[in-house]
Design an enzyme around this catalytic site. Structure first.
Site, PDB file in Angstrom:
ATOM      1  N   VAL A   1      14.867 -22.087  -2.792  1.00 17.03           N
ATOM      2  CA  VAL A   1      13.862 -21.652  -1.822  1.00 17.03           C
ATOM      3  C   VAL A   1      13.012 -20.519  -2.392  1.00 17.03           C
ATOM      4  CG1 VAL A   1      13.557 -20.599   0.457  1.00 17.03           C
ATOM      5  CG2 VAL A   1      15.235 -22.409   0.144  1.00 17.03           C
TER       6      VAL A   1
ATOM      7  N   CYS B   1      22.727 -28.621   2.003  1.00 15.34           N
ATOM      8  CA  CYS B   1      22.160 -28.324   3.332  1.00 15.34           C
ATOM      9  C   CYS B   1      22.834 -29.064   4.485  1.00 15.34           C
ATOM     10  CB  CYS B   1      20.667 -28.611   3.321  1.00 15.34           C
ATOM     11  SG  CYS B   1      19.832 -27.725   2.018  1.00 15.34           S
TER      12      CYS B   1
ATOM     13  N   LYS C   1      21.692 -36.613  -4.831  1.00 16.99           N
ATOM     14  CA  LYS C   1      20.518 -37.458  -4.632  1.00 16.99           C
ATOM     15  C   LYS C   1      19.721 -37.476  -5.935  1.00 16.99           C
ATOM     16  CE  LYS C   1      16.940 -34.617  -2.814  1.00 16.99           C
ATOM     17  NZ  LYS C   1      16.034 -34.484  -1.707  1.00 16.99           N
TER      18      LYS C   1
HETATM   19  C1  UGA Z   1      17.372 -31.305   3.340  1.00 14.87           C
HETATM   20  C2  UGA Z   1      16.168 -31.542   4.260  1.00 14.87           C
HETATM   21  O1  UGA Z   1      15.645 -32.865   4.056  1.00 14.87           O
HETATM   22  C3  UGA Z   1      15.061 -30.516   3.984  1.00 14.87           C
HETATM   23  O2  UGA Z   1      13.999 -30.703   4.908  1.00 14.87           O
HETATM   24  C4  UGA Z   1      15.653 -29.108   4.152  1.00 14.87           C
HETATM   25  O3  UGA Z   1      14.696 -28.103   3.839  1.00 14.87           O
HETATM   26  C5  UGA Z   1      16.834 -28.944   3.215  1.00 14.87           C
HETATM   27  O4  UGA Z   1      17.816 -29.958   3.510  1.00 14.87           O
HETATM   28  C6  UGA Z   1      17.401 -27.565   3.436  1.00 14.87           C
HETATM   29  O5  UGA Z   1      17.863 -27.278   4.539  1.00 14.87           O
HETATM   30  O6  UGA Z   1      17.273 -26.717   2.548  1.00 14.87           O
HETATM   31  P1  UGA Z   1      17.937 -31.899   0.753  1.00 14.87           P
HETATM   32  O7  UGA Z   1      19.341 -31.528   1.107  1.00 14.87           O
HETATM   33  O8  UGA Z   1      17.305 -31.336  -0.464  1.00 14.87           O
HETATM   34  O9  UGA Z   1      16.939 -31.521   1.988  1.00 14.87           O
HETATM   35  O10 UGA Z   1      17.882 -33.483   0.565  1.00 14.87           O
HETATM   36  P2  UGA Z   1      17.538 -34.759   1.476  1.00 14.87           P
HETATM   37  O11 UGA Z   1      16.493 -35.532   0.807  1.00 14.87           O
HETATM   38  O12 UGA Z   1      17.316 -34.401   2.876  1.00 14.87           O
HETATM   39  O13 UGA Z   1      18.909 -35.589   1.361  1.00 14.87           O
HETATM   40  C7  UGA Z   1      20.126 -35.098   1.912  1.00 14.87           C
HETATM   41  C8  UGA Z   1      21.223 -36.131   1.796  1.00 14.87           C
HETATM   42  O14 UGA Z   1      21.012 -37.203   2.716  1.00 14.87           O
HETATM   43  C9  UGA Z   1      21.346 -36.779   0.420  1.00 14.87           C
HETATM   44  O15 UGA Z   1      22.711 -36.883   0.077  1.00 14.87           O
HETATM   45  C10 UGA Z   1      20.748 -38.156   0.604  1.00 14.87           C
HETATM   46  O16 UGA Z   1      21.265 -39.116  -0.260  1.00 14.87           O
HETATM   47  C11 UGA Z   1      21.132 -38.450   2.046  1.00 14.87           C
HETATM   48  N1  UGA Z   1      20.247 -39.425   2.707  1.00 14.87           N
HETATM   49  C12 UGA Z   1      18.954 -39.111   2.949  1.00 14.87           C
HETATM   50  C13 UGA Z   1      20.755 -40.663   3.099  1.00 14.87           C
HETATM   51  O17 UGA Z   1      21.945 -40.968   2.899  1.00 14.87           O
HETATM   52  N2  UGA Z   1      19.918 -41.541   3.732  1.00 14.87           N
HETATM   53  C14 UGA Z   1      18.620 -41.250   3.987  1.00 14.87           C
HETATM   54  O18 UGA Z   1      17.925 -42.099   4.574  1.00 14.87           O
HETATM   55  C15 UGA Z   1      18.113 -40.005   3.578  1.00 14.87           C
END
Ligand code: UGA
Length: 433
Positions: free
Chosen positions: A11, A260, A320
């Site tokens: 951040v 997160c 991810k």
């Molecule tokens: C998440 C939020 O998307 C951000 O908006 C937020 O700022 C951030 O947390 C935070 O609080 O700092 P992030 O953890 O970087 O971001 O990644 P995401 O893209 O949200 O993915 C999170 C997890 O969900 C990953 O393991 C991903 O594989 C999983 N996911 C995501 C799924 O299993 N299915 C989906 O459709 C989307």
């Protein structure tokens, strides 16, 4: 404007770099001397696409500076962003001591009016707490305002998300601070939500909880799809066209990980508890997420049948794609569970193998997906990196002991995989025979 960020994590670094790129004079402080030295030499503490180039450019153009003493940053910034970590305690409550220590330091070192902005994800009422700490520790009668400006960036797209956010949330109770924040964010074209501090803090937790719930929702639907012979990918597309539902975050898989969602959803349950509310929905979201990994492991073990002397190749370790972050990565659970049954592990990930080596032992780390497939009884997809989407499947098939792919991210078309000669098992889709 003169801006400071305290904490050079995802951040702090992304925010500071983007504000420098927009023409502000920015200082980033972090207590880790090594991190600061590295940053001054263009070495990033983590892999994030586009960050390194932008840091080097802005350091060279003298708009961005890294220091290992917070007091330099406190003196410099008219606006000071608190971006230090808010890790989970053992009981999942948020550890606020780093935020509180920075607040004390700001109080002791500030000599003029400051806007003190907390960007870290924090429980509601943290802004009030910061205000109190500063009031209790400030030397003279110096004015300041506290603002909550939660960050919504995603790892892997941090710079783009910071430059082109869906919205900017500013929680404040002073017109002076609101005007300064509006001016700072002026060049970024996004809806500005101005609200009170507590609502801003809650917007962040509620947003992450909602997104986590959306993922557990589709993972639950995937289980019904598997039992009924439907296809979760088609169900998600059909749902996503409804604007009220929206298509993003409907990818079924092996559950959410990262720094997160797992921590924030647990912390939000604790916050609710503190206010006397039993957050049943979010508890179920977490439970479903845990089960999702267990179901996947069972699927692998059941398919391999006799696990003795079996060897599997893992593609993808980070939680991810486009990041080397291993925090709460589902791969950790999956691999450790397979190892408990004596299954041997080969693995490849484009970015996270260095970090992985500290967490996952007895793994044969490989140079590429082909090496990871060699002499294995199954190839298992755990992260949907783009480079796994286009592989030479003839080569993979010839290298494996047994042409079996178990895909935790649904990155391949089942018909295509069968045509390539594989047995292909995925999430929420019936197996094509
Ligand atoms: C998440 C939020 O998307 C951000 O908006 C937020 O700022 C951030 O947390 C935070 O609080 O700092 P992030 O953890 O970087 O971001 O990644 P995401 O893209 O949200 O993915 C999170 C997890 O969900 C990953 O393991 C991903 O594989 C999983 N996911 C995501 C799924 O299993 N299915 C989906 O459709 C989307």
């Amino acid at each position: 404007m003169n801006i400071s960020a305290i904490g050079a994590g995802y951040v702090g670094l992304s925010t500071a770099t983007v504000f420098a790129e927009l023409g502000n004079n920015v200082i980033v402080a972090d207590i880790s001397k090594e991190k600061i030295n590295n940053l001054n030499n263009g070495v990033m503490p983590f892999f994030e696409p586009g960050l390194k180039e932008l840091v080097i450019k802005n350091v060279k153009e003298k708009r961005l500076k890294f220091v290992d003493k917070n007091n330099y940053a406190i003196e410099h910034g008219d606006v000071i962003f608190i971006c230090v970590g808010t890790p989970p305690k053992e009981n999942w409550e948020t550890e606020l001591k780093y935020v509180e220590n920075v607040a004390i330091e700001i109080a002791k070192n500030m000599t003029s009016y400051k806007v003190i902005v907390h960007k870290s994800t924090v429980p509601v009422e943290t802004g009030d707490n910061i205000k109190k700490i500063i009031n209790d520790n400030v030397k003279e009668n110096i004015n300041f305002d506290v603002v909550s400006n939660p960050e919504f960036l995603r790892e892997g797209t941090a710079i783009k998300d910071t430059l082109e956010p869906d919205r900017i949330v500013i929680g404040a109770d002073s017109d002076r601070a609101i005007d300064i924040m509006k001016k700072l964010y002026g060049p970024i074209k996004a809806p500005l939500i101005i609200t009170d501090i507590r609502s801003a803090e809650l917007i962040k937790h509620a947003s992450n909880a909602f997104l986590a719930t959306k993922i557990s929702f589709i993972n639950s639907v995937a289980r019904i799809c598997e039992r009924s012979g439907a296809d979760v990918e088609n169900v998600a597309v059909g749902m996503g066209y409804d604007k009220r539902i929206a298509k993003d975050f409907l990818n079924a898989g092996i559950g959410y990980g990262g720094s997160c969602f797992p921590k924030d959803s647990q912390a939000f349950i604790k916050i609710a508890e503190k206010y006397g509310y039993d957050y049943k929905l979010l508890k179920a979201t977490n439970e479903i997420n845990e089960e999702q990994k267990q179901i996947f492991v069972k699927k692998i073990k059941d398919t391999l049948k006799n696990n003795d002397n079996k060897k599997v190749g893992i593609l993808g370790l980070s939680f991810k794609p486009n990041t080397d972050d291993m925090r709460f990565a589902p791969s950790i659970y999956v691999i450790q569970e397979l190892q408990k049954d004596g299954i041997k592990i080969k693995a490849y990930d484009p970015e996270s193998m260095e970090k992985s080596k500290n967490i996952l032992k007895d793994v044969e780390y490989c140079k590429n997906p082909y090496e990871a497939s060699e002499n294995t009884d199954a190839l298992i997809i755990l992260t949907e990196w783009n480079e796994f989407k286009e592989l030479d499947f003839k080569r993979i098939k010839s290298l494996m002991n047994n042409p079996l792919i178990i895909d935790g991210r649904n990155i391949y078309n089942p018909d295509d995989m069968v045509k390539e000669g594989f047995r292909y098992i995925s999430i929420g889709r019936k197996e094509v025979k």
